[in-house]
Motif scaffolding. Structure first.
Motif, short mmCIF file in Angstrom:
data_model
loop_
_atom_site.label_atom_id
_atom_site.label_comp_id
_atom_site.label_asym_id
_atom_site.label_seq_id
_atom_site.Cartn_x
_atom_site.Cartn_y
_atom_site.Cartn_z
N UNK A 32 0.82 -1.21 0.00
CA UNK A 32 0.00 0.00 0.00
C UNK A 32 0.85 1.26 0.00
N UNK A 33 0.24 2.34 -0.47
CA UNK A 33 0.87 3.65 -0.39
C UNK A 33 0.95 4.11 1.05
N UNK A 34 1.93 4.94 1.33
CA UNK A 34 2.12 5.44 2.69
C UNK A 34 2.78 6.81 2.66
N UNK A 35 2.75 7.47 3.80
CA UNK A 35 3.40 8.78 3.93
C UNK A 35 4.91 8.62 3.80
N UNK A 36 5.52 9.51 3.05
CA UNK A 36 6.98 9.52 2.95
C UNK A 36 7.56 9.88 4.31
N UNK A 37 8.64 9.26 4.66
CA UNK A 37 9.32 9.49 5.94
C UNK A 37 8.49 9.09 7.15
N UNK A 38 7.54 8.17 6.97
CA UNK A 38 6.75 7.69 8.10
C UNK A 38 7.67 7.02 9.11
N UNK A 39 7.45 7.32 10.37
CA UNK A 39 8.28 6.74 11.42
C UNK A 39 7.82 5.33 11.76
N UNK A 40 8.79 4.47 12.05
CA UNK A 40 8.53 3.09 12.47
C UNK A 40 8.94 2.98 13.93
N UNK A 41 8.00 2.54 14.76
CA UNK A 41 8.22 2.47 16.20
C UNK A 41 8.48 1.03 16.65
N UNK A 42 9.18 0.91 17.78
CA UNK A 42 9.51 -0.41 18.34
C UNK A 42 8.26 -1.17 18.77
N UNK A 43 7.24 -0.46 19.20
CA UNK A 43 5.97 -1.10 19.54
C UNK A 43 4.83 -0.26 18.95
N UNK A 44 3.62 -0.77 19.06
CA UNK A 44 2.48 -0.13 18.41
C UNK A 44 1.93 1.04 19.22
N UNK A 45 2.75 2.07 19.35
CA UNK A 45 2.33 3.26 20.08
C UNK A 45 3.40 4.33 20.03
N UNK A 46 2.98 5.55 20.34
CA UNK A 46 3.91 6.68 20.36
C UNK A 46 4.60 6.82 21.71
N UNK A 47 3.94 6.31 22.76
CA UNK A 47 4.50 6.43 24.10
C UNK A 47 4.45 5.08 24.81
N UNK A 48 5.39 4.89 25.72
CA UNK A 48 5.43 3.69 26.55
C UNK A 48 4.44 3.86 27.69
N UNK A 49 4.08 2.78 28.39
CA UNK A 49 3.11 2.88 29.48
C UNK A 49 3.45 3.94 30.53
N UNK A 50 4.71 4.20 30.80
CA UNK A 50 5.10 5.20 31.79
C UNK A 50 5.03 6.63 31.27
N UNK A 81 8.54 8.56 25.56
CA UNK A 81 8.35 8.31 24.12
C UNK A 81 8.82 6.91 23.72
N UNK A 82 8.08 6.30 22.82
CA UNK A 82 8.48 4.99 22.28
C UNK A 82 9.67 5.20 21.35
N UNK A 83 10.50 4.20 21.24
CA UNK A 83 11.69 4.27 20.40
C UNK A 83 11.34 4.21 18.92
N UNK A 84 11.86 5.15 18.15
CA UNK A 84 11.74 5.11 16.70
C UNK A 84 12.90 4.25 16.20
N UNK A 85 12.58 3.17 15.48
CA UNK A 85 13.62 2.24 15.04
C UNK A 85 14.03 2.43 13.59
N UNK A 86 13.18 3.08 12.79
CA UNK A 86 13.49 3.25 11.37
C UNK A 86 12.46 4.19 10.76
N UNK A 87 12.53 4.35 9.43
CA UNK A 87 11.58 5.19 8.69
C UNK A 87 11.29 4.54 7.34
#
Length: 134
Positions: A51-69, A72-78
């Motif tokens: 599928x098409x996607x946003x250019x430079x979309x961030x890829x996170x280590x888990x399915x969220x922007x923030x950890x439970x505490x 910020x969740x770790x960005x692992x790639x783009x």
């Protein structure tokens, strides 16, 4: 031209160009228009999404922007490309797309696997029909 002639002409030309593009003023100003053609290009095959996607979309280590505490969740790639492979989907943190679907994929920068929020994938519905749940 009169005092306001050039400005008025520019406004008319700008408005006509905007109308011809079929973009809303907000979309034209921000460049966030989601193309129906891009969504039409999405397809599922063997449980995977292409599928098409946003250019430079961030890829996170888990399915969220923030950890439970709250950290910020770790960005692992783009995703540098604007058409990508997604292995499967999970439910995670709610995002700007109005749902909590995240697609699992690998990045274009260093090949790391992680999750992209569905708001950055140009699907017509989430989860996309035929895509496997991770």
């Amino acid at each position: 031209m009169g005092k306001f002639g050039k400005a008025a002409l520019a406004a008319v030309v700008s408005g006509a160009a905007l109308a011809a593009s079929c973009a809303s003023p907000a979309q034209a100003a921000t460049g966030t228009e989601t193309s129906s053609a891009a969504a039409a290009e999405c397809y599922a095959s063997s449980g995977n999404l292409y599928c098409g996607n946003a250019a430079n979309a961030l890829i996170y280590a888990s399915a969220g922007y923030t950890k439970p505490g709250g950290n910020p969740e770790t960005v692992v790639d783009r995703l540098l490309t604007t058409f990508s492979y997604f292995k499967c989907y999970v439910s995670g943190q709610r995002h700007g797309g109005g749902n909590s679907i995240w697609y699992y994929t690998y990045g274009d920068v260093n090949g790391r696997w992680g999750y992209v929020a569905a708001v950055n994938v140009w699907t017509s519905t989430d989860p996309y029909p035929g895509v496997a749940h991770c």
